[in-house]
Design a protein around this motif. Sequence first.
Motif, PDB file in Angstrom:
ATOM      1  N   UNK A  57      52.384  38.816  28.642  1.00 33.53           N
ATOM      2  CA  UNK A  57      51.952  40.220  28.466  1.00 33.53           C
ATOM      3  C   UNK A  57      50.696  40.354  27.616  1.00 33.53           C
ATOM      4  N   UNK A  58      49.802  39.377  27.735  1.00 36.63           N
ATOM      5  CA  UNK A  58      48.494  39.460  27.099  1.00 36.63           C
ATOM      6  C   UNK A  58      47.493  40.043  28.103  1.00 36.63           C
ATOM      7  N   UNK A  59      46.365  40.535  27.593  1.00 37.06           N
ATOM      8  CA  UNK A  59      45.320  41.051  28.480  1.00 37.06           C
ATOM      9  C   UNK A  59      44.769  39.933  29.353  1.00 37.06           C
ATOM     10  N   UNK A  60      44.571  40.235  30.627  1.00 36.99           N
ATOM     11  CA  UNK A  60      44.067  39.226  31.560  1.00 36.99           C
ATOM     12  C   UNK A  60      42.560  39.038  31.370  1.00 36.99           C
ATOM     13  N   UNK A  61      42.037  38.022  32.042  1.00 32.26           N
ATOM     14  CA  UNK A  61      40.620  37.661  31.914  1.00 32.26           C
ATOM     15  C   UNK A  61      39.724  38.635  32.662  1.00 32.26           C
ATOM     16  N   UNK A  62      38.455  38.609  32.318  1.00 28.03           N
ATOM     17  CA  UNK A  62      37.454  39.315  33.106  1.00 28.03           C
ATOM     18  C   UNK A  62      37.485  38.817  34.539  1.00 28.03           C
ATOM     19  N   UNK A  63      37.013  39.641  35.442  1.00 27.07           N
ATOM     20  CA  UNK A  63      36.935  39.239  36.845  1.00 27.07           C
ATOM     21  C   UNK A  63      36.084  37.972  36.991  1.00 27.07           C
ATOM     22  N   UNK A  64      36.578  37.036  37.796  1.00 25.71           N
ATOM     23  CA  UNK A  64      35.909  35.740  37.949  1.00 25.71           C
ATOM     24  C   UNK A  64      34.467  35.892  38.420  1.00 25.71           C
ATOM     25  N   UNK A  65      34.248  36.735  39.433  1.00 18.27           N
ATOM     26  CA  UNK A  65      32.892  36.901  39.973  1.00 18.27           C
ATOM     27  C   UNK A  65      31.953  37.527  38.943  1.00 18.27           C
ATOM     28  N   UNK A  66      32.486  38.406  38.097  1.00 20.56           N
ATOM     29  CA  UNK A  66      31.676  39.020  37.042  1.00 20.56           C
ATOM     30  C   UNK A  66      31.208  37.964  36.039  1.00 20.56           C
ATOM     31  N   UNK A  67      32.114  37.061  35.671  1.00 21.20           N
ATOM     32  CA  UNK A  67      31.773  35.993  34.726  1.00 21.20           C
ATOM     33  C   UNK A  67      30.730  35.057  35.331  1.00 21.20           C
ATOM     34  N   UNK A  68      30.981  34.635  36.569  1.00 25.13           N
ATOM     35  CA  UNK A  68      30.047  33.726  37.249  1.00 25.13           C
ATOM     36  C   UNK A  68      28.669  34.368  37.370  1.00 25.13           C
ATOM     37  N   UNK A  69      28.641  35.634  37.758  1.00 25.80           N
ATOM     38  CA  UNK A  69      27.368  36.339  37.943  1.00 25.80           C
ATOM     39  C   UNK A  69      26.584  36.419  36.642  1.00 25.80           C
ATOM     40  N   UNK A  70      27.283  36.669  35.530  1.00 25.36           N
ATOM     41  CA  UNK A  70      26.583  36.750  34.242  1.00 25.36           C
ATOM     42  C   UNK A  70      25.895  35.430  33.924  1.00 25.36           C
TER      43      UNK A  70
END
Length: 569
Positions: free
Chosen positions: A427-440
Amino acid sequence: MSSNKNKVACPMDCYDACQGQMYDGNIKGSKENFVTNGKLCVNFANLLKEENLQNSLFQGKTISLDESLNILLDKLKSTTPAKTLFYTGSGNLGLMQSSTKKFFTQYGSTLTKGSLCDGGGGAGIKAGRQNVINPPIQKLIDADIIIVWGRNFSVTSSHMYNLVKDKTFVTIDPICTDIAKKSKIHMQNNPKTDYELALLFTRFAHMQDLEDRDFIEEFGTGADWFFDISRNRPVVSYEATTGVPLSQVNDFFDLIEGKKVAIMLGLGVQKYFEGAQIMRCIDSFAAYMGYHKQDAGGVWYLSDSAYGYKKQFEIKGSNKKVSVAKTDFASFDLVFIQGGNPAVSAPNSAKVKEGLKKSFVVYFGTTLNDTCEYADLIIPSSSFLSKKDVRLSYGHEFKAISEVVVPKNENSISEYELANYLLEKFNFDKLKDEDEVISYYANHKPDLKDFDTFEFIEEVEIEPLYKDKTSDNFYFITAKSKNSLNSQFAKDDFVYLHSSTNFKDNDNVTISSKYGSAKFIVKINDDIKSDCVFLFAGNKNANYLTPFDEDESSNSAMYQEVLVEIELS
């Protein structure tokens, strides 16, 4: 960036950070990546031949991926978080691999600090110029002379080397490496005397009026103190301790005078207790000569590849941290090892293995290695060919991109997927969207600001190994092989000795230090300095001899801070 969806970033722990491309089912070197330049290196080719783990294993029996995740989950829920250790190796240096740390930090695991690799040297450079950033690679290409110092440049950085292979080289190394054989001058110095050589060079530079007064006045602080260190002993005394003739130093200055000089620093100079001081002496010599901030040349080491990027997996926590160089695995109830092989690569193998036997060990990686022998649970990580990623280089400023080019083995799980799975279950916060991370990471261009002030080292307190060395002792040296990468690929477990030692090929010997002993088979090679024992990194027995301790400034390993003895078995 190219819009093609066939790019593959090499995930391995080396300077070049190659990029491949998939064509008709075959991977070739990418021509759009400046450094890779259309060629695959030996390591990348070897990686493509590796047999990946196909299934999870629990206590030696094949199980499903779901079963392995349930076992991991149950173990995490039944263990005090601080009694779990999250231990990552460098089997995959893609940026997405750090996603798992987000979970283990929030969960409350003990983490590691320091480095098994470059920590001391990085601390030394950072102390002088605030960050560890390499100059643009064009400055290397535009240099006249390249000094290769404690680094087998043509082997460990084959792509970078190909860009400058026609330059004039100088090598400083106790071993007659491949690059030493191609060099105009090879200074075969005694181990752990690189700081003395840097001080001797500084003394010569001053005597010949070659110091860069403009640089020193504009950017330097403490240059006079640094020079005073170099002149507090007779010049001739350096010849005796370093093993480098003064005549060779004269030849060196004749060669570099008036030239654009690049210095390629390797790990070999800083594998000692005072590794940071040693590296800072060398960097201070470079500054004394004004090699920083020129149009060409400069100093290269293992750059902080993430400098100027914002971490996309925000990790906040007050977790306990233990030194990676002296991790007591036995003190943890659960050890989670990701992409690492501490049974071979961590200092003092006997203590490491005994510790692993006393804990519940989870291994998460793509291939079986020596550490898997001690693992209770093995979970396959997805192949680098089957997951998106970005690889930043610590050797140059170019990045490599990975697309999914091969369907994923459904019995495997990526680091990003595992992290999200565990975050959700707790019940922890999930990660940023994978494509968003890759794009950055793919599109962000960091502002690599140069230093404003260079602080010369003003005090040197280093205990030389030669003070304790007797005629029965040998210096201990490890380095990379051109056919393997640390403990990956081709295994070479021989010990290499000079013929003057009077040992012979295929002799069985026992090598001992105050930390332990191990048996080896001898190979005679006169490229090795006569008073040195040489082993390739990844030798399965090498670390039985190394200190279970950390350096003075960076919580890092100091593998070569040791003298050894040899006897026939």
